[in-house]
Design a protein around this motif. Sequence first.
Motif, PDB file in Angstrom:
ATOM      1  N   VAL A 140      10.198   2.028   0.681  1.00 52.73           N
ATOM      2  CA  VAL A 140      11.419   1.573   1.337  1.00 52.73           C
ATOM      3  C   VAL A 140      12.549   2.574   1.125  1.00 52.73           C
ATOM      4  CG1 VAL A 140      13.221  -0.182   1.272  1.00 52.73           C
ATOM      5  CG2 VAL A 140      10.834  -0.872   1.270  1.00 52.73           C
ATOM      6  N   SER A 155      13.321  -5.361  -2.667  1.00 49.73           N
ATOM      7  CA  SER A 155      11.895  -5.136  -2.396  1.00 49.73           C
ATOM      8  C   SER A 155      11.098  -4.964  -3.674  1.00 49.73           C
ATOM      9  CB  SER A 155      11.711  -3.901  -1.501  1.00 49.73           C
ATOM     10  OG  SER A 155      12.126  -2.730  -2.187  1.00 49.73           O
ATOM     11  N   LEU A 197      10.277  -9.237  -1.012  1.00 52.35           N
ATOM     12  CA  LEU A 197      11.598  -9.237  -0.383  1.00 52.35           C
ATOM     13  C   LEU A 197      11.830 -10.557   0.339  1.00 52.35           C
ATOM     14  CD1 LEU A 197      14.169  -7.788   0.494  1.00 52.35           C
ATOM     15  CD2 LEU A 197      12.871  -6.725   2.330  1.00 52.35           C
TER      16      LEU A 197
END
Length: 559
Positions: A99, A141, A147
Motif C-alpha cells: 500500500v 492496512s 483495513l
Amino acid sequence: MNSLFGHWNSVLRKNSLSLVLSMLLPTLGFGNSAKAAERIYVSYSPFERSIPVTALQKYARKGVIDHDLAVYTQYLKKEQLQQLRRALLNPIKVNPVAVSQFLYTPQGEFLLQRLGEVIKTESRQPKVGLHALRGTLILASAEPGGLTLLNLLRKYPSSSIYINLSRTLGMAAELEKLVNETNRAVTAVSQKSNVEAATIRRPLNFSQLPDLRRKGRFISQKQTLKFFDSVRKRFLLTDVYLPNVHSRVPVIVISHGLGSDSSNFQYLATHLASHGFAVIVPNHPGSDTKQLRALFRGSTSEIAQADEFKNRPLDIKYILDQLEQLSRTDTHFKGRFNLQRVGVFGQSFGGYTALALAGAKINFGQLQKDCQPKALQDTWNLSLLLQCHALQLHGNNPKEYQFRDERVKAVIAVNPMTSSIFGEAGLSQIQTPVMIVASSDDTIAPALYEQLLPFSWIHNSQKYLAVLRHASHFSIIGNGKGSAQQVSLPSEIVGKNPSLARRYMNVLSVPFFETYVAGMPGYTTYLNASYAQAISSHSSDLSLIRSLTRTELAQAKKG
C-alpha cells in the motif's frame, strides 16, 4: 493493475447515499498519530452536520441506531443501511508495504487526489489532507484485522474528518452514470447477440460437435527458455509448450498483463497445446510480477516505465526471431514451429501488445488531447493514467512505433486499453482478424470506453466482440506462483466466477486460432452468437457478436 486501485474504484461505483461514509472503508486508511477521529463532519453548501464516531461504532458492532445516527438513517433505505454496516466492519486484507509503495506512484497519487476532493482535515489544506490520507491508509492496512473503516478512524491523525457531501454526491452521480451507460451498452450487445443467433442456421446440433471445453488429444511438454536481447538489455524468460506432434505446428503467443507473469496463463497454454498449437508465454520484464515486487520494495517508483509500450511488442518479435533460429539449428526444435502462422493472445497490457502486433498504431495526437490535466482530473477511466505514460515516448521517427508483424495472423485482446493509446485512427489500421473481449464489471479498463466503442472503430470485417457478464478486469487471470511471488486479489475484485471466465477463454481461443492461424475454416461453426449461447452458463453470461456501430452504442447509452 494494482488490486488496491481496482478495489477503490469498485467501491466508489456503488450508487447509494451510504457512499458518503462507506467510501472511507476501502480507500481511506493510513496515519501515524496517537489521535483518533471522534467526529465526522458532513458539509453540504453552507450547512454542516456531524456524526460521532461512537454512534457508528455502536451501529457497526451491535446494530443499534442511536439518536445521533437516526437523523441520517431516515434518508437511507434498509439495504443501504445494511451496506453501510458491512462497510464499517468488512476487512480488506492488504499488505501495508505494498500500500505504501503504491500510494507514491502516479496512480496512487491520483487515488489520493480524488479522495482529497471530498475528505479533508480540519485545516482544509490539500497537501495536509493528502499526507493524512496516505499515512492513515498505510497504518490501517497494518491492523491485524485488516483495513476497515473503524480501524481507519482509530489511525486518522486528527480528531475530526470533514466530508464534502456535495462533491461526494457529484462523484457518485458521475460513477452511477458510467455504470448505467456501461450496463445499457452490455445489454445492447446481449440483445444483438440474440438477434445474430436467431439468424444463424445451425448445420449441426452443437452437442454433436467436438466439445472444445475439454482438453484436446495431444499431450504437451513445457520447458523454459532463456533469451537475452543484448541490444535492449532484456532478459526474456519464456515458457514453451510443445504438443507431441512431429510436424510443424502453428504458434500462439500469450502476453500477460501488468503485474502478472507467464504462470498466470498456464491454464490457457496447456489447453491450446492440447489442441495442437505450440504455445509461447514470455515474461515481460518491467511490467511483470518482479516489477510489482520491486515497486513494493521501494526500488522503483513506477508500476511500469513508458518504454514498456515499445518493449512489449519488441519482446515478442525478438522471441519469434529466436525461435526461427532454433528451429533451424536446435535438434529438439527443428521442424516444430510454423512461425509464419502465429496468433497472439493478450490480457490488459498484453491486450495492447497483441493489438500493436496486429497493426494498431500509437496515436500521439489522441494522447495529447486526452492527457490534459483537466481531463485526467475528471476521469474515471483508470487505464488512461497508464496510457498517458506513452507520451514520454514521442519521438521524430514514426516507424519506431509501428509494431505490425506479418507473421501474426490473428489476435485476441482481453480487457485491452485502447481508447487513447490507439484511438480510432490507430485501431482503424488493423487488417488482421481480431477478437476483443470485454468484462462488464471492469473498473480498470471500463468496457464501454476501452473495448465496446473501440470495437466499432475497427473496420476489418473479420472481427469479433465477446462480452463476459459479471466478470472483472482480473477474472481471466489464472492462479500464479502463489502468495510468495504474486499479490493476491480479494475475491470481490477477481469477479463472480473466474473459473467460468477462464473456461470461456479456452473455448473461444481454440476455434478462433484454428480458423485464422491454423487455416481450418471448419471451426467457423463455433465462432458465432449461437454457439456462445450454447456454452454460456446462463443465457446472458457470454455474448459474441460480429458487428457493433457507434450509432447502436449511442442509442444504448441514452436508454
